[in-house]
Design an enzyme around this catalytic site. Structure first.
Site, mmCIF file in Angstrom:
data_model
loop_
_atom_site.group_PDB
_atom_site.id
_atom_site.type_symbol
_atom_site.label_atom_id
_atom_site.label_comp_id
_atom_site.label_asym_id
_atom_site.label_seq_id
_atom_site.Cartn_x
_atom_site.Cartn_y
_atom_site.Cartn_z
ATOM 1 N N HIS A 256 53.244 21.463 71.017
ATOM 2 C CA HIS A 256 53.257 20.586 72.189
ATOM 3 C C HIS A 256 53.620 19.141 71.846
ATOM 4 O O HIS A 256 53.795 18.316 72.737
ATOM 5 C CB HIS A 256 51.872 20.638 72.849
ATOM 6 C CG HIS A 256 51.845 20.162 74.257
ATOM 7 N ND1 HIS A 256 51.108 19.072 74.669
ATOM 8 C CD2 HIS A 256 52.463 20.630 75.375
ATOM 9 C CE1 HIS A 256 51.262 18.885 75.957
ATOM 10 N NE2 HIS A 256 52.077 19.820 76.415
ATOM 11 N N HIS A 485 52.876 12.551 83.919
ATOM 12 C CA HIS A 485 52.924 13.518 82.834
ATOM 13 C C HIS A 485 52.484 12.836 81.541
ATOM 14 O O HIS A 485 52.262 13.480 80.527
ATOM 15 C CB HIS A 485 54.335 14.104 82.683
ATOM 16 C CG HIS A 485 54.405 15.262 81.741
ATOM 17 N ND1 HIS A 485 54.820 15.140 80.425
ATOM 18 C CD2 HIS A 485 54.083 16.569 81.908
ATOM 19 C CE1 HIS A 485 54.759 16.305 79.833
ATOM 20 N NE2 HIS A 485 54.319 17.204 80.700
#
Length: 636
Positions: A256, A485
């Site tokens: 990630h 985000h």
């Protein structure tokens, strides 16, 4: 119901000059339907309801394709083709091709002084809904302060590593993109090797968005993709690109981390950010990015190390990428592996790295990763007395399956550190900044923004979380409608920050780790990477740049020993104290995109969860769920 006239669609001929044979189409605040009913042409490829253009009070607008034929939007030098039901944010000056190559219109906004009131019958799903009007009115009332907050955020090149920047957002007024960056602003110059670390990679967007990537001799993409997307990348990547997915030894883990390592003939650029390599992340959302350039070490000091270097190489070593060779002009051929980065002088690093890697970490590794690494670094720091028992803020875009025991474990790490009187700061009370359903519904993307906030109801609706919820309010950066985000964690007192973390890590055990076996083992599922801003981690005097020929004197001499370590005071953009903190300290402004202290949810606010059904129409007239999924939820 009154609505404000926002601007026009101005018809253009094939040479993109104004076509006076066709009328301008006036646009009011809210949805405007464009098609054969208001464009006097006989082309039946145009539907009666061909597009809906939803304009907001600040001049930003969103376009959704209602007809069956595609539409093209040209913004600057980028040309995007949209199919039926797809949408995009547009800004003043963008050109719309209602049929590709035909029926050109330019979106032109009015200045604020030209706007006037007209009548409009808005529905509850339109931009002029009560909730949206209240937000716009509040942003307009605070406009002067909002613009001052971000407009004044201008940082000299040598001080950029001490702060971070927000990514540009399409459709926002110019002031809201002050000092903000795009992907082309950071990937530039005579790059020899580019290492791009990310979760999601859209190669069809990435190469046109950043054409210089196609010219770089060596590109390594460390990714988290799989299945069809990975096969598409393999088929369509340039021949000199290497694709690598790091090992994931524990189920439900992901790669990630979002970072870039760009190697130049004279140094390396390290970039840590929060955006996937996809269009919506770099254009429509609130995101953050930090970067710093570092020179090659002097040949007489090759063995010198520092905390940043050790943390970086330890992290890179876990990725297990296939090493390859590259030629550095005037230096020869080198194998590009983690040890290669020992050749760079990281002693001027303005931040500390906080990384997570998957595994069951024990012994000396227990404190190297996840929240235990953060705890260890903070325990080495001394903070002002005002931060004793001061609150914490957790802001992120995906919520794992949590429990109160783990939340206490995390807050213990986040609350570490000592006051100037040598006593512990004490446990801080955290708040979670998380968008409400109304925030998502009324956002720049409408409900589609919820794809990037992928948390299920079973995680969001736990009773113990209710005391933590706080609103996403970002009028001072113009991002109230640009859904986050970005991921940030901080300890604060008013507008002062004890420390601030910009990271890829969401709030989950998978990302931060969970202690096991009587706290002797930390289990982490995923790779994550963040940068920690501290009040005393800035070494002043190193303004090295990989893309500029200006070389500071201490770099020329091959040493940074003469540069002075300054105590810095970290503050938000809305801090109103004196910028003159004295000769031995310096005020560093961090563009925290949301308001501090956060405002708690009211009884009417409902936290967003992406697997619930919402029938109240969004700004595009859509309900939720839609029939596509962009992000995958990663639970813990």
């Amino acid at each position: 119901m009154s609505a404000t006239k926002i601007g026009y669609l101005v018809p253009l001929d094939n040479n993109l000059r104004e076509d006076n044979s066709l009328p301008k189409l006036p646009l009011s605040q809210g949805p405007n339907v464009i098609g054969r009913t208001n464009i006097p042409v006989s082309d039946k490829r145009l539907s009666r309801k061909h597009i809906t253009l939803t304009a907001s009070a600040d001049g930003s607008a969103s376009l959704v394709v209602d007809g069956t034929n595609p539409v093209v939007v040209k913004s600057g030098d980028q040309r995007k083709k949209l199919s039926s039901n797809e949408h995009v944010s547009i800004a003043d000056g963008d050109i719309i091709e209602l049929i590709p190559g035909h029926h050109f219109f330019k979106y032109v906004t009015l200045s604020r002084s030209q706007k006037r009131v007209s009548n409009d019958g808005a529905t509850n799903g339109e931009l002029s809904s009560k909730k949206m009007r209240q937000q716009d009115e509040q942003d307009n009332e605070n406009g002067k302060n909002s613009e001052e907050a971000l407009c004044n955020f201008r940082v000299s090149r040598d001080k950029l590593p001490s702060t971070f920047r927000l990514l540009r957002v399409q459709g926002l007024p110019a002031w809201a993109n002050t000092s903000c960056v795009s992907i082309r602003d950071v990937i530039q110059g005579d790059i020899i090797v580019a290492i791009l670390s990310n979760y999601m990679v859209d190669i069809d967007w990435l190469l046109p968005a950043c054409p210089v990537l196609a010219k770089i001799p060596h590109v390594l993409v460390i990714h988290g993709e799989s299945d069809g997307t990975l096969e598409h990348m393999k088929r369509n990547k340039p021949a000199n690109w290497i694709l690598h997915k790091p090992p994931l030894p524990i189920s439900f883990g992901t790669h990630h981390s979002k970072a870039m390592l760009l190697i130049y003939p004279r140094g390396v650029r390290i970039i840590v950010h929060t955006a996937n390599l996809i269009h919506v992340d770099w254009n429509n959302k609130s995101q953050g990015l930090w970067m710093q350039d570092f020179p090659l070490k002097d040949q007489n000091n090759l063995s010198e190390e520092c905390g940043f270097e050790n943390d970086l190489i330890d992290y890179l070593s876990t990725l297990k990428w296939p090493e390859f060779s590259a030629n550095l002009p005037a230096h020869g051929n080198f194998k590009i592996n983690p040890s290669f980065f020992k050749k760079f002088n990281f002693s001027s690093a303005a931040v500390r790295l906080i990384a997570s890697v998957p595994g069951y970490h024990t012994g000396s590794s227990l404190k190297k990763w996840g929240h235990m690494k953060l705890r260890t670094v903070l325990q080495e720091c001394t903070f002002e007395k005002g931060f004793k028992k001061s609150p914490l803020v957790y802001q992120f875009s995906s919520l794992g399956s949590l429990d109160e025991k783990w939340m206490a474990e995390l807050s213990s790490s986040m609350s570490s550190g000592f006051s100037e009187d040598k006593t512990p700061l004490g446990i801080g009370e955290p708040l979670i900044v998380w968008p409400t359903v109304e925030d998502v519904r009324c956002s720049l993307e409408g409900y589609a923004a919820g794809n990037a906030i992928p948390s299920p109801q079973k995680n969001v609706d736990k009773d113990f979380l209710k005391k933590y919820w706080a609103k996403w309010k970002a009028s001072h950066t113009g991002r109230s409608r640009a859904m986050p985000h970005i991921k940030t964690f901080a300890r604060y007192n008013g507008q002062k920050l004890a420390w601030f973390l910009l990271t890829s890590a969401n709030l989950s055990k998978a990302a931060w780790g969970a202690l096991q076996k009587n706290n002797s083992q930390l289990m982490i599922r995923s790779y994550e990477l963040g940068v920690l801003f501290l009040p005393s981690a800035k070494r002043h005097g190193c303004g090295f740049s990989c893309t500029s020929n200006i070389v500071p004197s201490e770099i020329k001499s091959g040493s940074t020993e003469t540069s002075q370590i300054q105590k810095t005071k970290l503050v938000t953009l809305t801090w109103h104290g004196s910028s003159d903190a004295g000769a031995s300290s310096e005020v560093v402004y961090l563009p925290v995109p949301y308001e501090l202290p956060p405002q708690r949810y009211s009884s009417e606010d409902v936290p967003w969860s992406w697997d619930k059904r919402y029938t109240k129409k969004d700004v595009y007239g859509q309900v939720w769920p839609r029939h596509f999924q962009l992000y995958a939820f990663q639970d813990s």
